[in-house]
Design an enzyme around this catalytic site. Structure first.
Site, PDB file in Angstrom:
ATOM      1  N   PRO A 253      -8.555   7.995  -9.194  1.00  8.07           N
ATOM      2  CG  PRO A 253      -9.671   5.811 -10.757  1.00  8.07           C
ATOM      3  CD  PRO A 253      -7.843   6.541 -10.163  1.00  8.07           C
ATOM      4  N   GLY A 255      -9.784   4.043  -6.252  1.00  9.18           N
ATOM      5  CA  GLY A 255      -9.389   3.316  -5.770  1.00  9.18           C
ATOM      6  C   GLY A 255      -9.411   2.408  -4.703  1.00  9.18           C
ATOM      7  CE  LYS A 256      -3.272   2.323  -5.756  1.00  4.72           C
ATOM      8  NZ  LYS A 256      -3.468   2.939  -6.782  1.00  4.72           N
ATOM      9  CB  CYS A 370       0.912   1.397 -11.397  1.00  7.61           C
ATOM     10  SG  CYS A 370       0.743   3.325 -12.829  1.00  7.61           S
TER      11      CYS A 370
END
Length: 429
Positions: A253, A255-256, A370
């Site tokens: 989404p 964030g990085k 992850c």
């Protein structure tokens, strides 16, 4: 509206229909207008899914024979009742009566739900003791996943499985383009919100207690984002320099993507791609809130989509099992299958090869997952290095995680972080 009944509908979509908990909650929570009621439903749903294998074992003992498939909502309702009695601060008589009241659409179930929950109250200790004889119930994970974790991390397996069942801390990433981390920490303190700094990540704060984003000062103005500390490490590891072109693969989404731009605003370009158009909208929304800009493109990272474009830095946040973020997404334990791992490994290798062709000589590719499974992480990178003579692994010296034969692994819960893996690969000139 009966809140237990609403929660049961949501859970039935996950348990019986295989829908993600996030999607099921999104489809139903909007109908609940009272914030406290929404919080109760969400807590009940997360709680049942988080403790599903233990609760399901107890329920099977109480039922004697399984419910029919068409009665998945009644099973979900019974699990909610057991969860309340075992884990929530709800008075037993209220938990029983309100759960029974949610059976109005199926009157035959009223007596069953009442009997099951009252029987649990009488036999709770015996039922909980019986869970110790079942690895699935005792460790609260499916057998195949227990075996995977034990195979990869025999000495840490119990700690990992236990960490998966804990609610995660709420970590923030401070947008340093709008002020320092210390400044934002002072702002939090002025609002009576406690938080701690993280000594190995200069953008991160961990809240003493989770709260809604609406309560975070400056959230709407882009001063801060919610992001686990492990995920925040990517922006620093990528080592982006002014004037470089950057590719963020599997970016949603976002964030990085945002973290890279916050750390290095003087880029030549940043292109964020994802295969899912709908998920890319979240990237756009996040960037707009943070007052950041990037090129966004819907594309399949495993295919040849870029023509002759080349990039100085590539972040590949590879599709993976997600076993490092089970504490945030407990439905992974129900929805993921053992057979998924080999399929994901094949996809990861394909995307790695495709990404490598887009990296300019002298550039850096950061591989991230992850996951805590070695076959998705260090073994994947080991095979990649064997197959590419122009690739060299770059060291990651850090005060977090543990060095592996290739890359660096964070195990779930260690350093208050999600389970995460990073490997840094340079392309020879």
């Amino acid at each position: 509206m009966n809140l237990r009944g609403c929660a049961a509908k949501i859970l039935a979509h996950v348990i019986s229909d295989g829908q993600s908990l996030t999607a099921a909650l999104d489809n139903h929570l909007g109908k609940i207008h009272n914030p406290q009621d929404r919080a109760f439903v969400q807590a009940a749903c997360y709680g049942v899914i988080r403790h599903y294998f233990t609760l399901d074992h107890e329920l099977n003992q109480l039922l004697g024979k399984p419910l029919k498939q068409k009665d998945g909502d009644i099973k979900a309702l019974l699990l909610i009742g057991l969860y309340q009695l075992q884990y929530m601060r709800v008075k037993p008589h209220a938990a029983v009566s309100e759960t029974v009241a949610a059976t109005k659409h199926k009157p035959w179930a009223k007596s069953l739900v009442n009997a099951i929950l009252r029987n649990y109250l009488r036999a709770a200790e015996t039922l909980q003791t019986a869970c110790q004889s079942s690895p699935e119930a005792r460790l609260n994970h499916p057998d195949w996943l227990i075996r995977q974790v034990e195979q990869c991390w025999p000495d840490q397996a119990n700690a990992i499985l236990n960490a998966n069942d804990q609610a995660p801390p709420m970590a923030l990433r401070v947008n340093r383009l709008q002020g320092s981390r210390d400044d934002y920490l002072a702002t939090l303190n002025q609002h009576g919100i406690g938080a701690q700094t993280v000594n190995f990540c200069d953008s991160a704060l961990i809240l003493d207690q989770p709260l809604s984003v609406e309560q975070l000062p400056g959230f709407r103005e882009g001063r801060v984002s919610v992001q686990d500390v492990a995920a925040q490490l990517a922006a620093e590891l990528l080592d982006v320099q002014p004037g470089q072109s950057v590719l963020d693969l599997c970016a949603a989404p976002g964030g990085k993507t945002a973290a890279i731009l916050e750390r290095q605003p003087e880029l030549k370009s940043l292109l964020a791609i994802d295969v899912d158009d709908k998920r890319l909208q979240r990237v756009t929304d996040n960037l707009q809130r943070l007052r950041l800009k990037a090129e966004i493109l819907a594309a399949d990272a495993s295919q040849d989509w870029a023509g002759d474009r080349r990039f100085d830095r590539i972040l590949l946040d590879a599709p993976c099992s997600g076993f490092g973020v089970i504490r945030r997404h407990p439905d992974i334990k129900l929805l993921r299958r053992d057979s998924d791992i080999a399929t994901l490994q094949t996809l990861q290798a394909k995307i790695l090869d495709a990404a490598w062709r887009l990296l300019a000589p002298g550039g850096i590719l950061l591989y991230a997952t992850c996951s805590i499974l070695k076959q998705e992480n260090e073994q994947q990178i080991g095979q990649f290095l064997k197959n590419h003579a122009d690739a060299m692994e770059l060291p990651i010296a850090a005060a977090w995680g543990q060095a592996r034969p290739h890359g660096r692994q964070i195990l779930t819960g260690s350093w208050q972080m999600d389970g995460f893996y990073y490997a840094k690969i340079g392309k020879r000139l």
